[in-house]
Every structure is written in structure tokens, then in C-alpha cells.
Design an enzyme around this catalytic site. Sequence first.
Site, PDB file in Angstrom:
ATOM      1  N   ASN A   1       0.827  -1.205   0.000  1.00  0.00           N
ATOM      2  CA  ASN A   1       0.000   0.000   0.000  1.00  0.00           C
ATOM      3  C   ASN A   1       0.862   1.256   0.000  1.00  0.00           C
ATOM      4  O   ASN A   1       0.563   2.241  -0.689  1.00  0.00           O
ATOM      5  CB  ASN A   1      -0.930   0.004   1.207  1.00  0.00           C
TER       6      ASN A   1
ATOM      7  N   HIS B   1      -1.359  -7.072   5.613  1.00  0.00           N
ATOM      8  CA  HIS B   1      -2.470  -7.185   6.553  1.00  0.00           C
ATOM      9  C   HIS B   1      -2.020  -7.933   7.810  1.00  0.00           C
ATOM     10  O   HIS B   1      -2.804  -8.679   8.404  1.00  0.00           O
ATOM     11  CB  HIS B   1      -3.689  -7.846   5.912  1.00  0.00           C
TER      12      HIS B   1
ATOM     13  N   TYR C   1       0.242  -8.780  -2.913  1.00  0.00           N
ATOM     14  CA  TYR C   1       0.700  -7.520  -2.324  1.00  0.00           C
ATOM     15  C   TYR C   1       2.217  -7.385  -2.425  1.00  0.00           C
ATOM     16  O   TYR C   1       2.733  -6.303  -2.723  1.00  0.00           O
ATOM     17  CB  TYR C   1       0.252  -7.416  -0.867  1.00  0.00           C
TER      18      TYR C   1
END
Length: 801
Positions: A224, A274, A283
Site C-alpha cells: 500500500n 495485513h 501484495y
Amino acid sequence: MASRPPYGTVSRRGLLLTAGASAFGLALAGTGAAGTPAYADTAADADPYATVRAQWAALVSGGAIDPADAVYTAALAALDSQAATVAAALDTTAARTRLFTDLPLGADSANVTASLTRLQTLALAYATPGTARSGDAALRQQVLDGMDFVVAQAYTTDLPRYGYGNWWDWQIGAPQALQDTANLLYPALGDARIAAYCAAIDHFVPDPTVIVQASGTSVSTGANRLDLCRVLIIRGALGADASKITTGVAAISPTLPFVTTGDGLYADGSFLQHTYIAYTGTYGAIWLGDVAKLMSALAGTSWQISDPQVDNVFFAATDAFAPVVYNGLMLDAVRGRAVSRATESGAADGLSLARTLATLAPAADPQLRARLNSTVKGWLQRTPTPLTSGSVASIALLDGILGDSSVPAAAEPVGHRLFPAMDRAVHRRKGWAASISMASDRIGHYETGGNENLRGWHTGSGMTQLHLDSDNTQYDDGFWPTVDPYRLPGTTASLLPLADGQGGAYAEPRPTTAWVGGATDGEYAAIGQDLQGPFSTLTGKKSWFCLDDAVVCLDAGITCADGTEVDTVVDNRNLHAGGTNALTVDGAHQPGTQGTRTYTGARWAAVEGVAGYVFPERATLTAVREPRTGSWHDINTGQSATPLTRDYLTLYVDHGVDPVDAHCSYVVLPGARAAQTAARAADRDRQQILANCRDQQGIHVPSLGLTAVNFFAAGTVGPITASAPACVLIREHRDGTATVCVADPARQATALTVTWHRPVRRVTARPDSLTGATTGRTLRLVFGDLTGLVGATQQTTVRLG
């Protein structure tokens, strides 16, 4: 900073790039190129912002390709078809309230991202040489009008920073699509549009270190963070704002060091997102891909990434990401929710990683560059998905490697990789690989969220996926929507009915057990799991001993009070549509008709074209041959509801309802035929089980000089004694030496003594964790506090007496 493991490590890279060394350089203005992109910017040589825009546009589109080259034919046709479909859905009415007739705006944040992503498809058709709409001024105007509309009506500064729905759409999905589209059309934008688009992006993403949701703010991490850095950097190039680029580049640095908790890259090659999910394949791949692309886009400018810890990116490429790709397919064990997406197969994720490694290669030193290119070429030659079916950008980047005779195609490596930080293991031999997925108090059983991966409950219950050269589409051919989710291969699970997505959005249902992991010498391994079933009373112990031609699997202490049956799944094989692979049990050819059959006291079984299975302690084996029908929508509500049917052959041991201290053992022989399996079953020296109980599980293989024991509790098994829970793997070599591999998978041993009742002359190599060693008639190794070593293998070498 955490230390780096010895496996396949790389030296410090020469990281300062020149534009000529970047993945695409500045060949974008069409000089010497057969096809000039419509976005070509002649100012790139003098303007650093134009350099970044040009290099980024080439990464997105493929740059100056030769549209007459047949390698692009299918990709150009696919892009034309996609663009036609998108254009047909455009709402062009004067009073429109949405950009596309099927994507209403104002309530669903995903529709904002989807609208801008569709515009990007049209922009690619406009900018790519050889498409039916290449350079089409009318199409360009439609895209410009569309961006104007979305920025004025949906992606607007009037909204709160989290907008509505999913934060990801506002801060990553929508701005990336908007700026990539704007970049492709840059010469036609004009100052007013650039200012409007940049203002919208700035509103939602002013700071790449912060995620804003309705519930509050949080610090961005892992993939992210890199996605947010990408937004800021490309927005800075779009609006000629050096401060934005500088801020984005600076925010990359915190993601480069190894982490010891939470999201990011670990020194053992694991990647978590996460907090509790093994996510190298999605990711993690986004993180690596963003770094690679930004390195390429910024090459030759004053903003190029020069943080010395970017060396970890190259380590990641070789030691974290390449080991979880098999024949060009990203392993499901590290793909999380992506396994429930029909549009994101293991092959697609593998191709994406190949593109990332190829993008990284020009920034590496010559030796590593050759290694990366060789790895990529091997994947491309073995993947079931041809390169020509990829995007124009992928082909532009990868076709040169595939066709370069000076680049040898790397074969699949042989060896073992254990990833303690994410409870995953990959064992590779010639012609096959096995991946093992586990769960602990550190790693969740599975992740659901966004109505995805609704039935992945038992992924972490020891799922063992057998990958074969001869069947490279096993898990990509409709496996996840059609497989029995209660009988994933290798798992021990209760048949207690579970609700779709049980646990809630983005839940990481974790056991409370800590003993999960093992020890490896890089070739063989002993792996164990203190099992707790998800949402269940099920407990037990599972072990895998990974050998030269087999995986020995032991299950013990299996106890449950759910009021339902508990099974250990030896294998659950997708035979594809119409598959009729023969099953042989103890020499008898079994019927190929559908149904369930039980074999009492089975010694071995073999599935034609798949594997042989030996049962050292005999077993009551159940075989189910059945067609199974399901849809991707069943496991992911955003996917197609069209039913799929695949034929399955499932082999399992039924422990009964509410078993108490049940056990079983089996040996998987990948690729073995019936005769080979029968011979292995008769060779008792090849599978000597030393222990298979709740406290210890261990084996001895004389032909390999191998003894391995998982001590879930202190004790003595065969010639090995452990004073505390530990994993011990010992190999005696023909040169008179032996290696003793010890690990503390539970990360709880403040002191550990391992005794090998075997004459030893001296210790010749020792790890720092070894505080004392006694040789002679027995070997006694004393270890200090192992709790901080995150389950890593401690290897000692000795000279035998």
C-alpha cells in the site's frame, strides 16, 4: 536491520542508473522505432519531468513497438476488442450522470476506479501503434471529456478524503488510473486540465505515508505504501512538481529494510500484508513491481532511487519471489484472496512477476542481470500461458529476452525453501514441487474481504499442493470454484459447516498455537504444525519430511468434538473436464466410474499421471471420484456466476466423528507409477517411522543418512534427545561429516540442549547461537536463547568418529 540468510544472497548492487540503462531508455520519440507512440514527447531530452513521464508511459503501454511484428498481433487485437467494448458502453448523452451506462456513480467507490480504468483502456488504444484507433483524435477527445467528467462529478475535491466505500479506490485505484491515462494523453491536456487532475489527486493523496478511512487514519505499509508513493511520484511528473516526487521517493525508503513484525519483507524471504497473511504473490509482487517501475521511470534524473537499502529489492527478487514461482506460475500458497479471482490466475501473477524481474534487470550488476533474465526466460518457456496472449507492454518487455539466444533459459531449481515468518514452505525436485501452507498465532488460516475468498477457511490447515511439470494447470483450471473446500489437499480438517466468509471482512482467524515451522539444510527439510482447526475444536500434530523423491506426511493426536467427521486429505486432484486417470490400490486396478470406495488396510495407491501414495502403517483409505460444479461467483461475488464442472479424484483417511488421538501416515511419491509405488511400499528402509504421536514425530531414512524429528515436547526419539520443543534434522554424509540442523519453530526456547547418540570427533562449523558443544561417544549441543531467531535453522557441521 535484520540480518540476511545465507541462501542465494547477493552482493551490493551498482544502483545509480543512467537513462540509457533504464528498462526503456528514451526511445519513445520514435527514433529508429517502427511505431511511434501517440504520446511521444520530444521535450524528454531536456525536461526531467518529461523524462519521467516518457519512461513511465513506456512501462504502461510498451513504448515504440513494431506493430507489424507478428508477436503483437493477438495483443493488438485484444486491445482493439477491449476498447470497442468500453467505447460502446460510454454514456454520451448531454445530461449524463455517469460515464458508463453500467457504472452508476455516487454510491459505489469501485465504479469510480472502474470508470477511470476503462478510460485508460481507451487511452492505450489511442497511444499504441498498430491499433485500429491509434492516434484517433475523436477517441482522444472522448477520453479527455471522460476524465473531465469524472473529476468534476465523482473524483472531486468536494468529497471527504475517504470518499465513500473502500479507501483503496480513492487513494490508489482511481488516482493511478487517472494519472496513467493523463500521462498517455499528456501533449493534449493543457494547463487547466493538468491543474484540475492534480488538484483531485492531491486532495485524496496528499501524503503517501497515511491511509485515510471513515474510521480514522493509519500509517501505510508494504505494498500500500509503494502504491501511494507511485501516485505521488507520477502526479509530480504530471504537474511538474519536484516536491511531490521528492516526497514520494523519500517515503519509499521505510519499506526497503527488512521487517521483524507486521507488513513487509522479512530477512528469510517472507512477505506479509495485513499483518498476518502470506502475500508474496500479490501484495508483495505489487511492492516489488512498484519499486522496479519507479526505479526505471526515475532513472537518469536527480530523483533516481539511491537508498543503499534498495539492495534488499534485488535480494527479494532472487530469494523471496523467484522461489514461490513454479514453471512460470505464482504458487497459490502466497496469493491470498487472489485465488478466488477468475481474472487473476497463478499464470497471470507469474507473468506479472516475470515482467517485474525484467524491469529490474537493467539496474542490476551484470551477474545478477544475467541471472534475472535467465530466470525470466525459463519461466516464459515453461508457462502454460503464451507470451503472445499478454498485453502489448508485457510483450514489448519480455519478447526480447525470450528471443535472445545469448540468454540461457534457467531450469527449475532443486532444493528446499522454508519461510518461517509466513508459515510457508516450498520443496522442489526434478519434475515437481510441493508447497505447504500452515497457520499459527502469527499467521492466519486465510483471508477474506471484499466478498472474496469466501471458502478459503482451511488453507492454513496444512494445505499441500503438488505441482507437476506434466500438469501445469492443476490449480489454474477452475480448481478453487470447484474443489471441495473442506478437503483441500494435505489438510486435516473437520467437516463442521462454515459460513461463507466466516470471521468477517479481512479476518485473519489465527490459532493460538506457536509451534509451526521446521528446519532445513537447503536440500531436505523437517516441517511441523501444531494444528488448530479454524472455528473448530480440532487439534492435532502434522509433520512433513521433504526428501529426494518424496514427502513423508505424519498426522497424530487428532482430536475433535465438533460432532462431525474429521479427515486427513492425502490428495484432492483436479482431473480437469472429463479426466479418467486410473487409480490402482495394492496392485488392483480400480473402477473408473464415479462413486465412493473404501479400502481397508491399504498399503499403497497410485493415480496415473499424478503420484504414488504409500501407507507405512496401513490405512483405511477412502477414494471419491466425482464431477464437481461451482462458479467463481460462489467464492467471490464480483466474479462470473457461469457454472464450471471439473472431475476430481480425492483420497482421504476418515478419522471418524469426534476422534480422540487419531493418527495416520503416508508418503507422497510425485510422478510415481503403480510399479514404482509398489516397490517403495515393499522397501521398509525408505520410510522408517521413529515416532508418530502427539509429542513427537520423526523418521529415519538410511539410504539418505537422514534422521529428522519434530519435538513438540521434550523427549528422546531414536538417537536424538531434545531438552525442549524443537525441530532437529541430521544428515550423515559419505565424506565422514554430518550436518545437524536445529530450529525453534515456536520461538519459545530460552535454552535448548540437543543430544545425538552417535560418536563424533569434533565440531567443524557452528552457528553463533551454539553456546557449548561436547563430542566423543555422543554429541551434545547447547544453545542459548533462540526466541529472537524467528524460527531460523541453526546448522552445525561435525566430523564423525
